[in-house]
Enzyme design. Sequence first.
Site, short mmCIF file in Angstrom:
data_model
loop_
_atom_site.label_atom_id
_atom_site.label_comp_id
_atom_site.label_asym_id
_atom_site.label_seq_id
_atom_site.Cartn_x
_atom_site.Cartn_y
_atom_site.Cartn_z
N ASN A 60 78.57 131.23 10.27
CA ASN A 60 79.79 131.39 9.58
C ASN A 60 79.53 132.42 8.51
OD1 ASN A 60 82.42 130.14 8.72
ND2 ASN A 60 81.39 129.51 6.83
N GLU A 61 80.55 133.14 8.37
CA GLU A 61 80.32 134.34 7.16
C GLU A 61 79.05 134.81 6.98
OE1 GLU A 61 81.61 132.44 3.63
OE2 GLU A 61 83.90 132.23 4.20
N PRO A 62 78.75 135.62 8.19
CA PRO A 62 77.19 135.91 8.38
C PRO A 62 76.86 137.22 7.30
CG PRO A 62 78.42 136.67 10.03
CD PRO A 62 79.38 135.80 9.49
N TYR A 92 76.20 133.87 -0.35
CA TYR A 92 75.00 133.11 0.03
C TYR A 92 73.89 133.85 -0.36
CZ TYR A 92 78.59 131.09 2.78
OH TYR A 92 79.83 130.51 3.21
N ALA A 102 83.36 133.81 11.63
CA ALA A 102 84.29 134.11 10.79
C ALA A 102 83.71 134.82 9.52
CB ALA A 102 84.68 132.62 9.99
#
Length: 475
Positions: free
Chosen positions: A86-88, A93, A125
């Site tokens: 998710n949101e790689p 993060y 995503a």
Amino acid sequence: MATQKLVPSMVVDLLLQNGIPELKLFSPSQYVLPAFANSSIGVSVAFQENQLRWMNNSKDIHDWIEKYVKRHVDHGVDIRYLYVGNEPFSRKYKQRTFGDVLYFMGEARKSLDRHNLTHIKTTTAHFTDILTNVTKPSKGDFREDIKELMINLLKFLKETKAPLVINIFPIYLVGSKQMPLDFAFFDERSNYTIKDGPHIYKNIFTLTYDTLVSALTKAGYPDMQIIIGQIGWPTDGYPNANPKNAERFHRGLLRYLKRNEGTPLHPNKTMDVYITGLSDENKIITEWGEYQRHWGIYRHDGSPKYKIDFSMQDHNSEPTTAKGTVKMPNRWCMYNENIFNGSKEKVMEHVNYACSKSDCTLLSPGATCDNLNFTWNASFAFNMYFQMNGQKINYCDFNGYGYITTNDPSTATCRFPIEILSVELIDNGVIHQLVASSGEISKVVSNPTILPIGLALSALVCMILLLCVLMWLPG
């Protein structure tokens, strides 16, 4: 990610009652997925990054897909998408960019094909920070540090006929770009617009969407299918995060989608959109804001917070309430100011401890309970700790500062909640607390005849509503 967990079959029923045909689960629980068997509800599941990092080879991935995907498909669960991570590529993060996502997507695709699950699309995503220059779409592009990764990912998506998924959060975008709040909504009450050549943008969603279209065009993929993986409006924990604005946002969004007008760069386009989220999550990490726990259209107990019409008919009514939830007794834990004359510092030690072990986000600046006096502020913290620990008597002690009352201490603006009885499952003599999985609900309006008439709530208090409608939105 919540202490209060609804029965999975309850959630399925709630979804059906409200005509919501798709749901996105961030965690494919073995206790949740069976409830969707033969339900007519499409499901997306996520292969989470923390799980992927434990995978040593393609066999591990193959075994995971057999356990969490194929087994449930064989039993009638309509799984349509597998999200890998998710949101790689997000900068949100602290960990490094998850560049291995392409490898895992490729291995997952091979495994799905070997299991004869070719109909399930594999994607991931993205957060909007994959884009640069979200000020004028024509200047939009992918960040330089991830451009090569994005090009390779787009090539994979094109070859496997999978969509690009982006999460758009208007309340965050207008705040970070210091734009007027009204620019986040679809009702055009603001005079603020952005002109880009012949195109005029009247809201942050179409501006962001077309910035992505522009980036895709420059990368050589102008016709890439786009899905809005998350979009919504929180109801607390942040200035302007309240049920009134959430209702305004979603009403405008659904009207916009029903008109099927698309965006200046993609006019007259049907949009697939997941609304985030189904219900609140009082244990989610709040690193990016207290409002992270208040995305839900529903409260933890399955009661709606505001009016929203998933049928797209713009009815002025609330969605149905979850059936079958049972609240714990009407008992609240309060700070006993009359008996003890301890220093405020001493009391605050207990307050801080209670908040560290529960959910005090409603006390944050701009939230609904930030105007309480010292006594009520301490009482709110004590009560949250008491409720989130199942109203056990010893969780309302606080060295004598706490006491239990049956009189509701809620104020006109601040609700002191009561926990519901959570579901537990006994398996071979072992009690497993039913894990609440985050998810999203989807609505497919492209062909209204396929929409089920009814829907229901799930044992995962943290799901996110996906609406596949005639148009699409931001996240």
